[in-house]
Write a protein that holds these residues in place. Structure first.
Motif, mmCIF file in Angstrom:
data_model
loop_
_atom_site.group_PDB
_atom_site.id
_atom_site.type_symbol
_atom_site.label_atom_id
_atom_site.label_comp_id
_atom_site.label_asym_id
_atom_site.label_seq_id
_atom_site.Cartn_x
_atom_site.Cartn_y
_atom_site.Cartn_z
ATOM 1 N N ASP A 1 0.449 -7.257 -8.083
ATOM 2 C CA ASP A 1 0.770 -6.344 -9.188
ATOM 3 C C ASP A 1 1.641 -5.227 -8.623
ATOM 4 O OD1 ASP A 1 -0.944 -7.675 -11.165
ATOM 5 O OD2 ASP A 1 -2.561 -7.048 -9.842
ATOM 6 N N THR A 2 2.936 -5.505 -8.512
ATOM 7 C CA THR A 2 3.800 -4.674 -7.668
ATOM 8 C C THR A 2 5.085 -4.213 -8.355
ATOM 9 O OG1 THR A 2 4.872 -6.673 -6.785
ATOM 10 C CG2 THR A 2 2.968 -5.814 -5.563
ATOM 11 N N TRP A 3 5.138 -4.227 -9.671
ATOM 12 C CA TRP A 3 6.400 -3.884 -10.330
ATOM 13 C C TRP A 3 6.854 -2.487 -9.937
ATOM 14 C CZ3 TRP A 3 8.271 -0.174 -13.682
ATOM 15 C CH2 TRP A 3 9.510 -0.451 -14.269
ATOM 16 N N LYS A 4 5.984 -1.499 -10.028
ATOM 17 C CA LYS A 4 6.352 -0.126 -9.677
ATOM 18 C C LYS A 4 6.649 -0.002 -8.187
ATOM 19 C CE LYS A 4 3.832 2.194 -13.407
ATOM 20 N NZ LYS A 4 2.755 3.180 -13.744
ATOM 21 N N LEU A 5 5.860 -0.665 -7.369
ATOM 22 C CA LEU A 5 6.074 -0.616 -5.923
ATOM 23 C C LEU A 5 7.439 -1.160 -5.548
ATOM 24 C CD1 LEU A 5 5.183 -0.369 -2.934
ATOM 25 C CD2 LEU A 5 4.205 -2.663 -3.165
ATOM 26 N N ARG A 6 7.803 -2.316 -6.111
ATOM 27 C CA ARG A 6 9.085 -2.934 -5.774
ATOM 28 C C ARG A 6 10.236 -2.032 -6.187
ATOM 29 N NH1 ARG A 6 8.047 -7.080 -9.484
ATOM 30 N NH2 ARG A 6 10.204 -7.770 -9.295
ATOM 31 N N LYS A 7 10.134 -1.460 -7.373
ATOM 32 C CA LYS A 7 11.187 -0.570 -7.862
ATOM 33 C C LYS A 7 11.341 0.643 -6.946
ATOM 34 C CE LYS A 7 12.705 1.857 -12.047
ATOM 35 N NZ LYS A 7 12.363 2.173 -13.464
ATOM 36 N N LYS A 8 10.213 1.251 -6.565
ATOM 37 C CA LYS A 8 10.240 2.424 -5.699
ATOM 38 C C LYS A 8 10.707 2.074 -4.296
ATOM 39 C CE LYS A 8 7.231 6.085 -3.896
ATOM 40 N NZ LYS A 8 5.843 6.635 -3.897
ATOM 41 N N LEU A 9 10.200 0.943 -3.774
ATOM 42 C CA LEU A 9 10.507 0.533 -2.405
ATOM 43 C C LEU A 9 11.992 0.261 -2.219
ATOM 44 C CD1 LEU A 9 9.736 -0.435 0.457
ATOM 45 C CD2 LEU A 9 9.186 -2.660 -0.543
ATOM 46 N N PHE A 10 12.546 -0.587 -3.060
ATOM 47 C CA PHE A 10 13.950 -0.959 -2.885
ATOM 48 C C PHE A 10 14.890 0.182 -3.264
ATOM 49 C CE2 PHE A 10 12.020 -5.281 -3.443
ATOM 50 C CZ PHE A 10 12.271 -5.713 -2.146
#
Length: 346
Positions: free
Chosen positions: A328-337
């Motif tokens: 469950d990583t939608w926000k994480l991926r957006k922030k990370l990249f």
């Protein structure tokens, strides 16, 4: 128990060696040793076939190096010529032996892998109160080659195929392992022994699975653990009965001792699934799946390292984005990249 014979003619056939060469060059086709061998591929394969037929073939040895993924590992890369032999062997024996594997053994098998293992792990965790999660201490370096040979001989009876398997195993990198004395041992014998399989080879990956195959069946069929899975040396049993898992841990320890293996004293724990469990780079919680912070830091370092190589950077980003989508990583991926100056379509 069926034992397979007359395998060697298939292993050393030109057609199989040609297929093995095609597989062995995957991802390495522009490296000098591969280009050199493939420049005169037919004749080189015929020479290799003759050496295998006459049993004069000798492995060339390993090039070792350390990687951090993120844990430090010693990788052993064998010569391209030897990789062809490994693939030729596995082309024949894997289809025969893999059907004996349990369904929930996920590592190094076509159609299985980390993400399928993660989904099953989460399913078991969310339908059980407790989990016994174990890790084998220094698994590849402590695999006992003589025990492995005896396991293989229960399944393969072709003398020539066994010669080749023994040759590959006996020419593996040696790992000197310190261990405590056993009561029945001579106290004047040295406390070290040479054993183990090199990490990074196709044969090692398959034989490591085979080494624990009977153990998998023991857990499933003798201990009656209905919710069990394994990924290489990381395995887990799930149940609502805490006492069952405590008893299972004792039985598992005794079984692994017979294989000269040891459960990791820190990484092996029995706990409630509501606390969350780490598995294949993710943290599985009752209602969502997170990515472990160690994996995130490793991702950042690798992307930064590839900034000067646009092709590898693009491949790395796409690979990790695909991997992270299994949590469950939608926000994480957006922030990370975004923090790394990388923009992709979510």
């Amino acid at each position: 128990m069926k034992r397979f014979g007359n395998l060697y003619p298939k292993i050393i056939s030109f057609e199989n060696l040609f297929l093995a060469a095609k597989k062995a060059k995957k991802g390495k086709r522009f490296r000098d040793p591969v280009l050199e061998f493939n420049f005169d591929l037919a004749n080189n394969l015929l020479t290799l076939q003759e050496e295998l037929r006459d049993q004069t073939y000798q492995p060339e040895g390993y090039h070792t190096f350390v990687i951090h993924d993120p844990k430090e590992r010693l990788i052993s890369a064998t010569a391209y010529r030897d990789r062809i032999v490994h693939h030729a062997l596995c082309n024949v024996i894997i289809p025969l032996l893999e059907p004996s594997f349990i369904l929930n053994s996920y590592a190094n098998r076509i159609g299985f892998g980390t993400h399928k293992a993660l989904r099953q792990f989460a399913k078991y965790a969310r339908s059980s109160r407790y989990v016994l999660q174990c890790d084998i201490k220094k698994y590849f370096p402590t695999i006992d080659r003589e025990i492995l040979k005896s396991i293989i001989r229960k399944k393969i009876k072709c003398p020539d195929a066994l010669w080749l398997i023994d040759l590959i195993l006996d020419n593996s990198n040696n790992f000197q392992i310190n261990r405590p004395y056993q009561i029945e041992e001579n106290i004047f014998e040295p406390m070290t022994e040479i054993k183990g399989l090199p990490i990074g080879n196709l044969t090692s990956q398959f034989f490591a699975n085979l080494y624990l195959n009977d153990f998998d069946h023991f857990v499933k069929e003798t201990l009656n653990a209905t919710k069990y899975l394994r990924y290489v040396d990381d395995f887990a049993l799930f149940a609502n009965d805490l006492a069952f898992l405590k008893d299972a841990k004792v039985e598992i320890h005794a079984y692994l001792v017979s294989l000269n293996l040891e459960i990791h004293p820190i990484k092996s724990q029995l706990f409630a699934t509501r606390e969350g469990a780490s598995f294949v780079g993710f943290r599985v919680l009752p209602h969502y799946i997170r990515v472990r912070s160690r994996s995130i830091q490793f991702t950042k370092r690798r992307i930064k390292r590839y900034r000067s190589d646009e092709i590898r950077l693009h491949q790395s980003i796409r690979s990790w984005d695909s991997h992270l989508q299994h949590g469950d990583t939608w926000k994480l991926r957006k922030k990370l990249f975004s923090s790394l100056g990388v923009f992709i379509c979510f």
